[in-house]
Design an enzyme around this catalytic site. Structure first.
Site, mmCIF file in Angstrom:
data_model
loop_
_atom_site.group_PDB
_atom_site.id
_atom_site.type_symbol
_atom_site.label_atom_id
_atom_site.label_comp_id
_atom_site.label_asym_id
_atom_site.label_seq_id
_atom_site.Cartn_x
_atom_site.Cartn_y
_atom_site.Cartn_z
ATOM 1 N N ARG A 161 0.835 -1.213 0.000
ATOM 2 C CA ARG A 161 0.000 0.000 0.000
ATOM 3 C C ARG A 161 0.866 1.257 0.000
ATOM 4 O O ARG A 161 0.557 2.249 0.655
ATOM 5 C CB ARG A 161 -0.952 0.017 1.201
ATOM 6 C CG ARG A 161 -1.900 -1.150 1.287
ATOM 7 C CD ARG A 161 -2.862 -1.202 0.099
ATOM 8 N NE ARG A 161 -3.785 -2.319 0.265
ATOM 9 C CZ ARG A 161 -3.540 -3.549 -0.159
ATOM 10 N NH1 ARG A 161 -2.410 -3.822 -0.785
ATOM 11 N NH2 ARG A 161 -4.414 -4.510 0.033
ATOM 12 N N SER A 232 -11.327 -0.493 2.930
ATOM 13 C CA SER A 232 -10.550 -0.697 4.161
ATOM 14 C C SER A 232 -10.090 0.650 4.709
ATOM 15 O O SER A 232 -9.462 1.432 4.000
ATOM 16 C CB SER A 232 -9.337 -1.583 3.873
ATOM 17 O OG SER A 232 -9.737 -2.853 3.433
ATOM 18 N N GLU A 328 -5.554 3.731 6.020
ATOM 19 C CA GLU A 328 -5.306 3.488 4.595
ATOM 20 C C GLU A 328 -5.666 4.704 3.751
ATOM 21 O O GLU A 328 -4.921 5.059 2.839
ATOM 22 C CB GLU A 328 -6.059 2.258 4.118
ATOM 23 C CG GLU A 328 -5.713 1.896 2.692
ATOM 24 C CD GLU A 328 -5.965 0.437 2.368
ATOM 25 O OE1 GLU A 328 -6.492 0.178 1.281
ATOM 26 O OE2 GLU A 328 -5.623 -0.434 3.182
#
Length: 341
Positions: A161, A232, A328
């Protein structure tokens, strides 16, 4: 250029936020013009599909909404095809476009909301793969000088990520297009536990994986068009295998997945769920009943209640397990601005 623009429709959380100036750019020429007019006098922020951001009430300076479209076949040797895609294309539409042309590799990433330009920035991933493995190059423009480059996959410094674009070394780049090298003979990726369970004993194929991924996501993740969310809200934490082994000894059943560079990732959703957060609602924000990693909007119209609930979850996980969760979505803007609840 539009001034004092309401950004509610530009973000999937439906937050009330205002941009001092908003410029939508659909071509490189429009981008050059916008940068020339703004960069010397004020800060510049970039927004794509708005599916992975938490907008604070005020976005100062100029907000560039990148809406550059286009899909172009750059090379094709009969097996591997190089496709260049504008940053403003919708990610899921592009995945389907590739799939129906027999260009494989992206099926596991179906139904991820957002734009193509956001994919390399976040290095989106799901069901056992990350987009980085299929990226050949990222086309960028320097927001200060207007210089254009094509960054190779290695130059993008992809991680879990993560990418160079999320750090100081690459923060000046605006993604305008992405090149993918997709393989007609790509191996079907179906080893991720929930995906493998869904497919069961069915014959493995790219069609089966695409259908299964879409079915799982629709069952577990709310549609942001209907229910405000960014998917998320927390990253799965990375740690060494030794640290993960110690944690699993104390918390049997904790899912652990392979990562890169000798690290593993543990399930943030499992840790959150273990502490009883699933279904908890505070001030118009709720932890999803279906997936503890997802926060959903139930009336909140500003960033504050989202961040407050997330902060309480982070503190509880650290206190109980010694694991620090990270958000996130990207936080954008400042708190000075219109009030919201």
């Amino acid at each position: 250029m539009r001034t004092s623009v309401d950004l509610t429709r530009f973000n999937t959380l439906g937050l009330n936020a205002t941009a001092n100036h908003l410029v939508t750019v659909s071509t490189l020429v429009e981008l050059d013009r916008a940068l020339h007019e703004t960069v010397l006098s004020e800060p510049v922020e970039v927004l794509g599909g708005g599916s992975n951001v938490v907008l604070q009430p005020l976005i100062e300076g100029t907000l560039l909404h990148v809406a550059i479209k286009g899909r172009e076949l750059r090379a094709d040797d009969g097996r591997v095809a190089v496709v260049c895609v504008g940053a403003g294309e919708t990610w899921h539409d592009f995945v389907l476009w590739c799939h129906h042309r027999g260009l494989h590799g992206l099926a596991n990433l179906a139904l991820i909301p957002g734009s193509v330009g956001a994919a390399p920035i976040q290095n989106i991933g799901a069901y056992g793969i990350e987009v980085a493995q299929w990226i050949r190059a990222v086309h960028v423009t320097n927001r200060y000088s207007g210089e254009r480059l094509q960054l190779s996959r290695d130059a993008c410094e992809f991680g879990y990520r993560d990418s160079i674009f999320k750090h100081e070394a690459g923060a000046h780049w605006i993604v305008t297009a992405v090149e993918f090298a997709l393989d007609r003979e790509a191996v079907v990726q179906a080893s991720y536990p929930s995906l493998r369970a869904r497919l069961s004993d069915a014959p493995l194929s790219h069609d089966a994986v695409l259908a299964a991924v879409m079915a799982i996501r629709r069952e577990r993740l709310p549609d942001p068009v209907v229910t405000p969310n960014v998917g998320s809200f927390f990253k799965n934490p990375l740690m060494s295998q030794d640290d993960a082994d110690v944690l699993v000894q104390c918390q049997p059943g904790l899912p652990v997945f392979p990562a890169s560079e000798g690290l593993v990732k543990v399930s943030a959703g499992w840790l959150i769920d273990r502490l009883g957060w699933r279904g908890v609602e505070r001030n118009g924000v709720k932890v999803s009943d279906d997936h503890a990693l997802v926060l959903i909007g139930c009336g909140a119209t500003s960033a504050a209640p989202w961040l407050a609930l997330a902060d309480d979850i982070i503190k509880s996980v650290e206190s109980a397990f010694g694991v620090v969760l990270e958000l996130e979505p990207r936080l954008m803007g400042c708190t000075a601005g219109p009030a919201g609840s």
